[in-house]
Design a protein around this motif. Structure first.
Motif, PDB file in Angstrom:
ATOM      1  N   ALA A  86      -3.259 -31.891  60.617  1.00 48.53           N
ATOM      2  CA  ALA A  86      -3.374 -32.794  59.472  1.00 48.53           C
ATOM      3  C   ALA A  86      -4.333 -32.190  58.484  1.00 48.53           C
ATOM      4  O   ALA A  86      -5.446 -31.840  58.835  1.00 48.53           O
ATOM      5  CB  ALA A  86      -3.867 -34.165  59.921  1.00 48.53           C
ATOM      6  N   LEU A  87      -3.868 -32.048  57.253  1.00 45.48           N
ATOM      7  CA  LEU A  87      -4.734 -31.561  56.185  1.00 45.48           C
ATOM      8  C   LEU A  87      -5.076 -32.734  55.284  1.00 45.48           C
ATOM      9  O   LEU A  87      -4.193 -33.301  54.659  1.00 45.48           O
ATOM     10  CB  LEU A  87      -4.031 -30.482  55.365  1.00 45.48           C
ATOM     11  CG  LEU A  87      -3.998 -29.071  55.957  1.00 45.48           C
ATOM     12  CD1 LEU A  87      -3.236 -28.161  55.020  1.00 45.48           C
ATOM     13  CD2 LEU A  87      -5.393 -28.542  56.180  1.00 45.48           C
TER      14      LEU A  87
ATOM     15  N   ALA B  65      -9.443 -29.316  51.431  1.00 46.33           N
ATOM     16  CA  ALA B  65      -8.828 -30.065  52.524  1.00 46.33           C
ATOM     17  C   ALA B  65      -9.715 -30.022  53.752  1.00 46.33           C
ATOM     18  O   ALA B  65     -10.465 -29.059  53.965  1.00 46.33           O
ATOM     19  CB  ALA B  65      -7.455 -29.496  52.874  1.00 46.33           C
ATOM     20  N   LEU B  66      -9.639 -31.082  54.545  1.00 49.20           N
ATOM     21  CA  LEU B  66     -10.217 -31.086  55.881  1.00 49.20           C
ATOM     22  C   LEU B  66      -9.108 -30.781  56.868  1.00 49.20           C
ATOM     23  O   LEU B  66      -7.963 -31.208  56.687  1.00 49.20           O
ATOM     24  CB  LEU B  66     -10.827 -32.457  56.199  1.00 49.20           C
ATOM     25  CG  LEU B  66     -12.049 -32.854  55.375  1.00 49.20           C
ATOM     26  CD1 LEU B  66     -12.360 -34.329  55.569  1.00 49.20           C
ATOM     27  CD2 LEU B  66     -13.255 -31.993  55.743  1.00 49.20           C
ATOM     28  N   VAL B  67      -9.437 -30.041  57.910  1.00 46.56           N
ATOM     29  CA  VAL B  67      -8.456 -29.722  58.942  1.00 46.56           C
ATOM     30  C   VAL B  67      -8.759 -30.584  60.156  1.00 46.56           C
ATOM     31  O   VAL B  67      -9.869 -30.548  60.696  1.00 46.56           O
ATOM     32  CB  VAL B  67      -8.498 -28.233  59.322  1.00 46.56           C
ATOM     33  CG1 VAL B  67      -7.446 -27.934  60.379  1.00 46.56           C
ATOM     34  CG2 VAL B  67      -8.269 -27.366  58.087  1.00 46.56           C
TER      35      VAL B  67
ATOM     36  N   CYS C 215     -12.477 -26.847  57.437  1.00 45.54           N
ATOM     37  CA  CYS C 215     -11.965 -27.209  56.108  1.00 45.54           C
ATOM     38  C   CYS C 215     -11.304 -26.010  55.455  1.00 45.54           C
ATOM     39  O   CYS C 215     -11.437 -24.858  55.918  1.00 45.54           O
ATOM     40  CB  CYS C 215     -13.084 -27.751  55.223  1.00 45.54           C
ATOM     41  SG  CYS C 215     -14.230 -26.499  54.601  1.00 45.54           S
ATOM     42  N   VAL C 216     -10.593 -26.285  54.389  1.00 45.80           N
ATOM     43  CA  VAL C 216     -10.013 -25.258  53.539  1.00 45.80           C
ATOM     44  C   VAL C 216     -10.764 -25.291  52.218  1.00 45.80           C
ATOM     45  O   VAL C 216     -11.037 -26.364  51.689  1.00 45.80           O
ATOM     46  CB  VAL C 216      -8.511 -25.514  53.295  1.00 45.80           C
ATOM     47  CG1 VAL C 216      -7.896 -24.364  52.502  1.00 45.80           C
ATOM     48  CG2 VAL C 216      -7.776 -25.721  54.610  1.00 45.80           C
ATOM     49  N   TYR C 217     -11.115 -24.138  51.710  1.00 56.92           N
ATOM     50  CA  TYR C 217     -11.806 -24.101  50.425  1.00 56.92           C
ATOM     51  C   TYR C 217     -11.330 -22.919  49.610  1.00 56.92           C
ATOM     52  O   TYR C 217     -10.745 -21.964  50.142  1.00 56.92           O
ATOM     53  CB  TYR C 217     -13.332 -24.064  50.607  1.00 56.92           C
ATOM     54  CG  TYR C 217     -13.898 -22.741  51.090  1.00 56.92           C
ATOM     55  CD1 TYR C 217     -14.394 -21.793  50.189  1.00 56.92           C
ATOM     56  CD2 TYR C 217     -13.964 -22.441  52.451  1.00 56.92           C
ATOM     57  CE1 TYR C 217     -14.922 -20.589  50.624  1.00 56.92           C
ATOM     58  CE2 TYR C 217     -14.490 -21.244  52.900  1.00 56.92           C
ATOM     59  CZ  TYR C 217     -14.975 -20.323  51.988  1.00 56.92           C
ATOM     60  OH  TYR C 217     -15.505 -19.119  52.425  1.00 56.92           O
ATOM     61  N   THR C 218     -11.556 -23.003  48.308  1.00 55.12           N
ATOM     62  CA  THR C 218     -11.149 -21.944  47.398  1.00 55.12           C
ATOM     63  C   THR C 218     -12.274 -20.938  47.239  1.00 55.12           C
ATOM     64  O   THR C 218     -13.417 -21.302  46.933  1.00 55.12           O
ATOM     65  CB  THR C 218     -10.787 -22.518  46.026  1.00 55.12           C
ATOM     66  OG1 THR C 218      -9.709 -23.448  46.180  1.00 55.12           O
ATOM     67  CG2 THR C 218     -10.365 -21.421  45.062  1.00 55.12           C
TER      68      THR C 218
ATOM     69  N   LYS D   3      -7.519 -39.209  53.721  1.00 50.64           N
ATOM     70  CA  LYS D   3      -6.337 -38.602  54.348  1.00 50.64           C
ATOM     71  C   LYS D   3      -6.539 -38.298  55.830  1.00 50.64           C
ATOM     72  O   LYS D   3      -5.558 -38.065  56.535  1.00 50.64           O
ATOM     73  CB  LYS D   3      -5.936 -37.337  53.585  1.00 50.64           C
ATOM     74  CG  LYS D   3      -5.330 -37.654  52.227  1.00 50.64           C
ATOM     75  CD  LYS D   3      -4.717 -36.432  51.583  1.00 50.64           C
ATOM     76  CE  LYS D   3      -4.002 -36.803  50.294  1.00 50.64           C
ATOM     77  NZ  LYS D   3      -3.320 -35.646  49.684  1.00 50.64           N
ATOM     78  N   VAL D   4      -7.772 -38.321  56.297  1.00 52.92           N
ATOM     79  CA  VAL D   4      -7.999 -38.141  57.735  1.00 52.92           C
ATOM     80  C   VAL D   4      -8.384 -39.464  58.388  1.00 52.92           C
ATOM     81  O   VAL D   4      -8.858 -39.494  59.517  1.00 52.92           O
ATOM     82  CB  VAL D   4      -9.066 -37.057  58.026  1.00 52.92           C
ATOM     83  CG1 VAL D   4      -8.596 -35.697  57.518  1.00 52.92           C
ATOM     84  CG2 VAL D   4     -10.425 -37.418  57.443  1.00 52.92           C
TER      85      VAL D   4
END
Length: 541
Positions: A18-19, A223-225, A236-239, A294-295
Motif C-alpha cells: 500500500a502506497l 508516499a508511505l510504504v 517512504c518514497v521521496y523525490t 491513505k494508510v
C-alpha cells in the motif's frame, strides 16, 4: 505522462503493497520515475530499497529537527534520514518564521490543568495526551541545555509574565485558574553566534550530528510504504533530484510536515476559509495528511488553527503582513459597516482589564480566538474587509516598527481620498453606510466607550483628519493544527483508535491544540513531541 500514471496504478493495485500519498493526481503525474524493479514488485518483500535508515523524519522544521536530534543523541548509533520538502535548511513550514518563543514549566501538573482549561468542552484531546505534553514541556529547558552549543548567555528565560508588564501572550489566557504555570525560553536577537531563534539553534545542533543525521532539502516525501497485512509502515518514497527513492525505515517514520495553510480545498473543507492568507508555511500543502489518510489514519482538530485576524495585504496576489496596528482605526465589510470587535491583530490583550471581569466579558484577539457571545471561538471571517484610518493613524502605521514597511502601501495595498465618500467609492462600499459608520465610531471615541463592540478605551482613536485611507485587510493565519490523531506516545492512530505500527507524528502535524491556544505552544510541542515520538520510535521510552 499517462503511461507513468498507469504504471503507478498497476503497482498500487497488483503489488502486495500500500502506497499512501500523492496528494493530487497532478503530483502523481509529475513524480519522477521510481526504481524500475519497484514498478513491478508483487509484494513488499520484492521492493528493492534504495536506502535504509533506522528512523525517517518527514519535515525539516523544528519538530523534525527535534526528532532527528533525539535519534542522534539517544539512539545509540541509530541513523536518521531527515527529509525537507523545500530548499531551506531550517524548513519551509512555520517554525523558522515564528517569534521563536518556547514554552516550559516548573509546574507540570498545574500546566496540564491549564491546557485542559484551554481545551474546555472541546474534549477530544485525551487527558493522557495532555499529561504527556505537560511532561515534555517540563523537560524542554533541561533538554535544550543538554545540547551542544547551548549557552545561558544567549537566551532569556522567564517563568511567567504578569499583568501590567506590557507583554502579551504569556499567559495568553491569564483569567484561567492555572494560567500562571508556564514560562518561556527565547533566544536573544543580538546573539553573535547567529542563533537568534530556537529553530536556528536547533539547526546548528542538527548539523553537529552529520554522522547520524542525513539531511536532504528539496526532497519531498510522496508516499508511505505500508505492509497491507500487518499495516506496518516500512518506509517512504521521496523525490531526490530527478529520481524517486524508496527509503526503508527499520524502526519507523515520524511525520513532522505541518498543516494545510497552502491548500485552498482543505481550508474550504475544514475551516470554511479558503480565502484566508497564510503568513508563513510556504510548503504546508496538507500532502502529509493525505499520505497518512491513505494508510488508514484517523484525523482530529481539523477545524483548529491560529487565525483569522485581519491583516494588511496586497489587494492582488497572496502577500500579507503579520499584523496591522488595529487601534488606529476601524474595520468594515463590503457593506461599509463594522461587524465585530475589530481590535484584532494576532495577539491583542487589554492588560488593564484583567483584574476586572473574566473571559466572558474581556475582549481582544488571542491568535484569532475572540470573545463572541461570552465564549472564545474562531470567528467566521469574510473574504474582504477594509481597515479605515485617517492621516494621523496612517502615519502611525508607517512609523510602527512591527510593520516593517519600507514601501508605499498605496501601491497596490489600499486607497486614499480626501473625503469618506470618495474613499467609499474607491473601495466600492455604500457611501452613506461608511459615512454613518465613521460618524458612529467618532462619537464612541468622543464619549470614551465603544457601545457597539466594547473595544478597550485605550484603542478608541477617531477617524477625522483628511486624507483618509482604506487598507485591504483580509483574514490571515499562522498555522493549522489539524492532522492525524496522536497518542500519548506520539503514535498515529487509525480509525479504530489503534496505533499504525511504526508511524509517529510531532509538531503542528496533528497538534494537541483543539480549542483555545497558548502562544509558544506549537514550538514547545515541536520539542516535546519530537522527543516523545523519537523515543517511542526507537523503543527507548
Amino acid at each position: 505522462m499517462e503511461e507513468l500514471l498507469q504504471s503507478r496504478r498497476a503497482f498500487i493495485k497488483t503489488a502486495g503493497v500500500a502506497l499512501g500519498g500523492f496528494a493530487a493526481a497532478s503530483m502523481v503525474a509529475c513524480a519522477p520515475a521510481a526504481t524500475a524493479g519497484n514498478d513491478t514488485a508483487a509484494s513488499v518483500n520484492e521492493i528493492d530499497w534504495d536506502e535504509e535508515y533506522d528512523v525517517i523524519v518527514v519535515g525539516g522544521g523544528l519538530a523534525g529537527m527535534a526528532s532527528a536530534v533525539t535519534v542522534a543523541t539517544e539512539g545509540e548509533g541509530a541513523k536518521c534520514l531527515l527529509l525537507e520538502k523545500g530548499p531551506l535548511e531550517t524548513g519551509n513550514g512555520n517554525s523558522a518564521y515564528a517569534a521563536g518563543m518556547v514554552l516550559w514549566t516548573k509546574e507540570k501538573d498545574d500546566f496540564a490543568e491549564y491546557v485542559r482549561e484551554l481545551r474546555g468542552a472541546m474534549d477530544n484531546t485525551p487527558d493522557d495526551v495532555i499529561d504527556a505534553f505537560a511532561e515534555g514541556i517540563a523537560e524542554n529547558l533541561d533538554w535544550l541545555k543538554s545540547l551542544p552549543g547551548y549557552s545561558d548567555d544567549e537566551v532569556t528565560i522567564t517563568e511567567y509574565f504578569e499583568e501590567g508588564t506590557g507583554e502579551s501572550c504569556y499567559p495568553e489566557h491569564s483569567e484561567l485558574p492555572h494560567a500562571y504555570s508556564l514560562g518561556r525560553i527565547r533566544w536573544n536577537s543580538d546573539n553573535a553566534s547567529g542563533n537568534t531563534q530556537v529553530t536556528l539553534f536547533m539547526n546548528s545542533v542538527k548539523n553537529s550530528f552529520s554522522d547520524s543525521i542525513t539531511h536532504k532539502t528539496n526532497a519531498p516525501a510522496t508516499a508511505l510504504v505500508q505492509d497491507p497485512e500487518t499495516k506496518e509502515i516500512l518506509g517512504c518514497v521521496y523525490t531526490d533530484g530527478s529520481s524517486s527513492k524508496y527509503a526503508k525505515a527499520t524502526k519507523g517514520v515520524i511525520m513532522c510536515c505541518g498543516g494545510f495553510e497552502n491548500n485552498a480545498q482543505m481550508k474550504a473543507d475544514y475551516l470554511s476559509a479558503s480565502w484566508a492568507r497564510r503568513i508563513a508555511g510556504a510548503c504546508n500543502d496538507g500532502d502529509g495528511i493525505t499520505m497518512c489518510a491513505k494508510v488508514g489514519a484517523d484525523m482530529w482538530h481539523m477545524n483548529s488553527c491560529a487565525g483569522f485576524w485581519t491583516s494588511m495585504s496586497a489587494i492582488d496576489g497572496d502577500i500579507c503582513l503579520m499584523r496591522t496596528p488595529k487601534e488606529e482605526g476601524i474595520t468594515v465589510g463590503v457593506n461599509g459597516r463594522r461587524f465585530y470587535m475589530d481590535w484584532d491583530k494576532d495577539v491583542a490583550e487589554d492588560w488593564d482589564t484583567f483584574a476586572e471581569g473574566d473571559l466572558s466579558t474581556h475582549v481582544g484577539s488571542r491568535h484569532g480566538h475572540m470573545q463572541f457571545g461570552g465564549e472564545w471561538p474562531h470567528l467566521p471571517m469574510p473574504e474582504k474587509t477594509w481597515f479605515i484610518t485617517d492621516a494621523e493613524g496612517y502615519q502611525s502605521i508607517l512609523d510602527n516598527k512591527m510593520m516593517a514597511i519600507d514601501f508605499d502601501p498605496m501601491d497596490g495595498w489600499g486607497y486614499t481620498a480626501d473625503t469618506i465618500e470618495g474613499l467609499a467609492e474607491l473601495i466600492e462600499v455604500p457611501a452613506d453606510e461608511l459615512v454613518r459608520t465613521v460618524s458612529q465610531w467618532n462619537e464612541c471615541c468622543a464619549n470614551g466607550e465603544d457601545v457597539y463592540f466594547h473595544r478597550p478605551a485605550s484603542t478608541l482613536n477617531p477617524v477625522e483628519g483628511a486624507p483618509y485611507y482604506a487598507l485591504f485587510c483580509p483574514p490571515t493565519m499562522l498555522n493549522t493544527d489539524g492532522g492525524p490523531r496522536r497518542s500519548a506516545k506520539g503514535e498515529i492512530l487509525d480509525l479504530e483508535g489503534q496505533p499504525i505500527p511504526h508511524l509517529y507524528s510531532s509538531g503542528e502535524f496533528g497538534s494537541i491544540w483543539s480549542n483555545m491556544y497558548q502562544g509558544a505552544g506549537n514550538l514547545g510541542e515541536c520539542l516535546a513531541f519530537g522527543r516523545i515520538s523519537a523515543r517511542n520510535c526507537l523503543g527507548i521510552a
